[in-house]
Motif scaffolding. Structure first.
Motif, PDB file in Angstrom:
ATOM      1  N   ALA A 118       0.937  -1.280   0.035  1.00 35.39           N
ATOM      2  CA  ALA A 118      -0.070   0.131  -0.035  1.00 35.39           C
ATOM      3  C   ALA A 118       0.888   1.329  -0.096  1.00 35.39           C
ATOM      4  O   ALA A 118       0.688   2.312  -0.799  1.00 35.39           O
ATOM      5  N   GLU A 119       1.890   0.988   0.828  1.00 36.34           N
ATOM      6  CA  GLU A 119       2.733   2.265   0.623  1.00 36.34           C
ATOM      7  C   GLU A 119       3.515   2.576  -0.424  1.00 36.34           C
ATOM      8  O   GLU A 119       3.813   3.831  -0.926  1.00 36.34           O
ATOM      9  N   ILE A 120       4.217   1.591  -0.949  1.00 32.81           N
ATOM     10  CA  ILE A 120       5.039   1.780  -2.064  1.00 32.81           C
ATOM     11  C   ILE A 120       4.153   1.788  -3.337  1.00 32.81           C
ATOM     12  O   ILE A 120       4.626   2.445  -4.430  1.00 32.81           O
ATOM     13  N   ASN A 121       2.926   1.648  -3.550  1.00 33.84           N
ATOM     14  CA  ASN A 121       2.188   1.667  -4.612  1.00 33.84           C
ATOM     15  C   ASN A 121       1.665   3.207  -4.632  1.00 33.84           C
ATOM     16  O   ASN A 121       0.743   3.487  -5.877  1.00 33.84           O
ATOM     17  N   ARG A 122       1.510   3.845  -3.794  1.00 29.57           N
ATOM     18  CA  ARG A 122       0.894   5.208  -3.727  1.00 29.57           C
ATOM     19  C   ARG A 122       1.704   6.142  -4.883  1.00 29.57           C
ATOM     20  O   ARG A 122       2.864   5.867  -5.096  1.00 29.57           O
ATOM     21  N   THR A 123       0.980   7.076  -5.686  1.00 26.60           N
ATOM     22  CA  THR A 123       1.674   7.636  -6.627  1.00 26.60           C
ATOM     23  C   THR A 123       2.329   9.055  -6.197  1.00 26.60           C
ATOM     24  O   THR A 123       1.612   9.815  -5.264  1.00 26.60           O
ATOM     25  N   VAL A 124       3.609   9.170  -6.490  1.00 24.65           N
ATOM     26  CA  VAL A 124       4.121  10.472  -6.166  1.00 24.65           C
ATOM     27  C   VAL A 124       4.631  11.136  -7.500  1.00 24.65           C
ATOM     28  O   VAL A 124       4.435  10.792  -8.613  1.00 24.65           O
ATOM     29  N   ARG A 125       4.711  12.707  -7.608  1.00 26.31           N
ATOM     30  CA  ARG A 125       4.835  13.434  -8.871  1.00 26.31           C
ATOM     31  C   ARG A 125       6.299  13.476  -9.089  1.00 26.31           C
ATOM     32  O   ARG A 125       7.300  13.408  -8.130  1.00 26.31           O
ATOM     33  N   ILE A 126       6.734  13.253 -10.262  1.00 29.17           N
ATOM     34  CA  ILE A 126       8.112  13.250 -10.901  1.00 29.17           C
ATOM     35  C   ILE A 126       8.379  14.384 -11.742  1.00 29.17           C
ATOM     36  O   ILE A 126       9.236  14.334 -12.434  1.00 29.17           O
ATOM     37  N   GLY A 127       7.582  15.361 -11.717  1.00 30.65           N
ATOM     38  CA  GLY A 127       7.957  16.416 -12.613  1.00 30.65           C
ATOM     39  C   GLY A 127       7.196  16.381 -14.149  1.00 30.65           C
ATOM     40  O   GLY A 127       6.260  17.234 -14.282  1.00 30.65           O
ATOM     41  N   ASN A 128       7.134  15.501 -14.906  1.00 32.99           N
ATOM     42  CA  ASN A 128       6.284  15.150 -15.909  1.00 32.99           C
ATOM     43  C   ASN A 128       5.456  14.126 -15.640  1.00 32.99           C
ATOM     44  O   ASN A 128       4.966  13.702 -16.814  1.00 32.99           O
ATOM     45  N   GLY A 130       3.351  11.251 -12.902  1.00 29.88           N
ATOM     46  CA  GLY A 130       3.152  10.603 -11.785  1.00 29.88           C
ATOM     47  C   GLY A 130       3.833   9.103 -11.738  1.00 29.88           C
ATOM     48  O   GLY A 130       3.808   8.420 -12.877  1.00 29.88           O
ATOM     49  N   LYS A 131       4.189   8.538 -10.870  1.00 27.45           N
ATOM     50  CA  LYS A 131       4.848   7.057 -10.752  1.00 27.45           C
ATOM     51  C   LYS A 131       4.667   6.577  -9.377  1.00 27.45           C
ATOM     52  O   LYS A 131       4.428   7.428  -8.274  1.00 27.45           O
ATOM     53  N   GLU A 132       4.836   5.183  -9.311  1.00 29.80           N
ATOM     54  CA  GLU A 132       4.664   4.727  -7.934  1.00 29.80           C
ATOM     55  C   GLU A 132       5.796   5.204  -6.996  1.00 29.80           C
ATOM     56  O   GLU A 132       6.938   5.314  -7.650  1.00 29.80           O
ATOM     57  N   CYS A 133       5.391   5.185  -5.737  1.00 32.91           N
ATOM     58  CA  CYS A 133       6.322   5.437  -4.867  1.00 32.91           C
ATOM     59  C   CYS A 133       7.813   4.787  -4.771  1.00 32.91           C
ATOM     60  O   CYS A 133       8.784   5.456  -4.952  1.00 32.91           O
ATOM     61  N   ASP A 134       7.719   3.445  -4.953  1.00 31.78           N
ATOM     62  CA  ASP A 134       8.868   2.486  -4.947  1.00 31.78           C
ATOM     63  C   ASP A 134       8.419   1.122  -5.654  1.00 31.78           C
ATOM     64  O   ASP A 134       7.184   1.026  -5.667  1.00 31.78           O
ATOM     65  N   THR A 135       9.243   0.432  -5.835  1.00 41.09           N
ATOM     66  CA  THR A 135       8.934  -1.088  -6.415  1.00 41.09           C
ATOM     67  C   THR A 135       9.802  -2.116  -5.531  1.00 41.09           C
ATOM     68  O   THR A 135      10.554  -1.631  -4.728  1.00 41.09           O
ATOM     69  N   THR A 136       9.248  -3.354  -5.689  1.00 44.48           N
ATOM     70  CA  THR A 136       9.933  -4.556  -5.022  1.00 44.48           C
ATOM     71  C   THR A 136      11.393  -4.700  -5.603  1.00 44.48           C
ATOM     72  O   THR A 136      12.223  -5.120  -4.979  1.00 44.48           O
ATOM     73  N   GLY A 137      11.568  -4.401  -6.877  1.00 41.51           N
ATOM     74  CA  GLY A 137      12.741  -4.520  -7.564  1.00 41.51           C
ATOM     75  C   GLY A 137      12.606  -6.157  -8.090  1.00 41.51           C
ATOM     76  O   GLY A 137      11.708  -6.752  -8.019  1.00 41.51           O
ATOM     77  N   THR A 138      13.699  -6.680  -8.953  1.00 43.18           N
ATOM     78  CA  THR A 138      13.765  -7.909  -9.291  1.00 43.18           C
ATOM     79  C   THR A 138      14.553  -8.979  -8.446  1.00 43.18           C
ATOM     80  O   THR A 138      14.923  -8.540  -7.348  1.00 43.18           O
ATOM     81  N   ILE A 182      10.733   7.537  -4.204  1.00 42.08           N
ATOM     82  CA  ILE A 182      11.795   8.050  -5.245  1.00 42.08           C
ATOM     83  C   ILE A 182      11.801   9.463  -5.180  1.00 42.08           C
ATOM     84  O   ILE A 182      12.895  10.005  -5.434  1.00 42.08           O
ATOM     85  N   ASP A 183      10.806  10.247  -4.810  1.00 44.68           N
ATOM     86  CA  ASP A 183      10.852  11.739  -4.592  1.00 44.68           C
ATOM     87  C   ASP A 183      11.720  11.929  -3.483  1.00 44.68           C
ATOM     88  O   ASP A 183      12.628  12.777  -3.424  1.00 44.68           O
ATOM     89  N   GLU A 184      11.678  11.266  -2.383  1.00 43.26           N
ATOM     90  CA  GLU A 184      12.525  11.347  -1.179  1.00 43.26           C
ATOM     91  C   GLU A 184      13.853  11.190  -1.501  1.00 43.26           C
ATOM     92  O   GLU A 184      14.801  11.856  -1.018  1.00 43.26           O
ATOM     93  N   ARG A 185      14.030   9.934  -2.316  1.00 45.33           N
ATOM     94  CA  ARG A 185      15.559   9.644  -2.530  1.00 45.33           C
ATOM     95  C   ARG A 185      16.122  10.816  -3.334  1.00 45.33           C
ATOM     96  O   ARG A 185      17.283  10.833  -2.891  1.00 45.33           O
ATOM     97  N   ALA A 186      15.449  11.497  -4.252  1.00 41.21           N
ATOM     98  CA  ALA A 186      16.190  12.759  -5.044  1.00 41.21           C
ATOM     99  C   ALA A 186      16.264  13.821  -4.035  1.00 41.21           C
ATOM    100  O   ALA A 186      17.008  14.557  -3.999  1.00 41.21           O
TER     101      ALA A 186
END
Length: 319
Positions: A118-128, A130-138, A182-186
């Protein structure tokens, strides 16, 4: 693109090691000259200098305390151990050629993300957009998670850069249950006024694809993003890292993106779009390819990967 030539830094010369007898003799002479009676001189074996599989790591965004994993070693699939925490092994701050330089290392994803959908699937703004907050990776087919890989390489990389005198901060150090977004990482890199930021990843492409690639920011403006000031220096950072990564690891640039250059420009990554400081991503290999996976799961190779990235950063920062 050729990764040989003056635009890439030569490999640093090996540090000469003094033998055990020479060390003892030197100590005896020094103490005798000072009028001190020498009763016993005890010396230890040469350290590993942060190389191979014993690169010391620390926690809690560049400090050596505060993490629930402090002092622990975690096994890796090939029997190597992840770097252990050692505050005494950390070099004095600002005592090398990168004195005064700030580097932020961003270990991609988080092993806890899968339990916080739920936390990582929320949308954050990335300038151009929106994208999910984060992903699980591979992960590799055997289940070695990208998030484990990225954190291990990032810790090794931190050690190497601190040995050069840099101040190093990690966006996460296994010290939070998920994320950061991802926005916090930046934002962490921006607020640190970092001289360079590198986000460490491994790809999850088709099984037949191999190689590494470095992702550069494209020109994005609007919505709180403006990458125009960092496009040029980020490319230089990426080129330095790509060339040194080839030399340190022996890996070839990706055969599935980048047309053999090992460089790819993207405008859909929030971590790049929102950065105000030079920043790149590196996909160190394809976890779904069996040959790449064998490398990614090797502690010795991960140390080589960290060395290649470090050499690129040092070259970019003029160390």
């Amino acid at each position: 693109m050729s990764y040989a030539g003056p635009e890439f830094d030569p490999a640093p010369p090996p540090r000469p090691r003094r033998g055990r007898r020479a060390l003892i003799a030197a100590l005896v002479v020094a103490l005798a000259a000072a009028g001190v009676a020498v009763q016993r001189v005890v010396t230890g074996g040469p350290g590993d200098g942060g190389r191979a599989d014993a690169a010391p790591s620390s926690d809690s965004r560049g400090t050596a305390s505060g993490s629930p994993t402090a002092g622990l070693k975690s096994p890796s699939p090939d029997g190597d151990s992840a770097p252990s925490v050692s505050s005494t092994a950390r070099p004095p701050a600002g005592s090398g050629p990168l004195r005064g330089k700030v580097v932020v290392i961003d270990p991609g994803h988080n092993t806890g993300n899968a339990a916080h959908t739920a936390e990582i699937n929320r949308t954050v703004r990335i300038g151009n957009g929106g994208k999910e907050c984060d992903t699980t990776g591979t992960s590799t087919d055997a289940g070695y998670a990208e998030a484990r890989f990225t954190l291990d390489v990032s810790r090794r990389l931190r050690t190497l850069l601190e040995e050069q005198g840099a101040t190093v901060e990690l966006t996460q150090d296994g010290d939070r249950p998920w994320g950061p977004c991802i926005d916090e990482r930046a934002r962490i890199g921006n607020e640190a006024k970092a001289d360079a930021v590198v986000s460490v990843h491994a790809d999850g492409s088709s099984a037949g694809a191999r190689g590494f690639h470095v992702i550069l920011p494209g020109t994005v403006t609007g919505g709180g993003a403006d990458t125009r000031p960092i496009v040029g220096p980020s490319r230089e950072l990426g080129e330095r890292i790509a060339g040194n990564f080839v030399r340190a690891t022996g890996s070839a640039p990706s055969d599935y993106v980048g047309d053999g250059t090992g460089l790819v420009t993207r405008k859909d990554l929030g971590g790049l779009n929102l950065s105000k400081v030079p920043k790149v991503f590196i996909e160190c290999g394809n976890m779904r390819n069996s040959k790449d996976a064998a490398l990614l799961t090797s502690g010795k190779w991960r140390q080589k990967a960290a060395q290649g990235i470090s050499d690129g950063i040092v070259g970019f920062l003029g160390g």
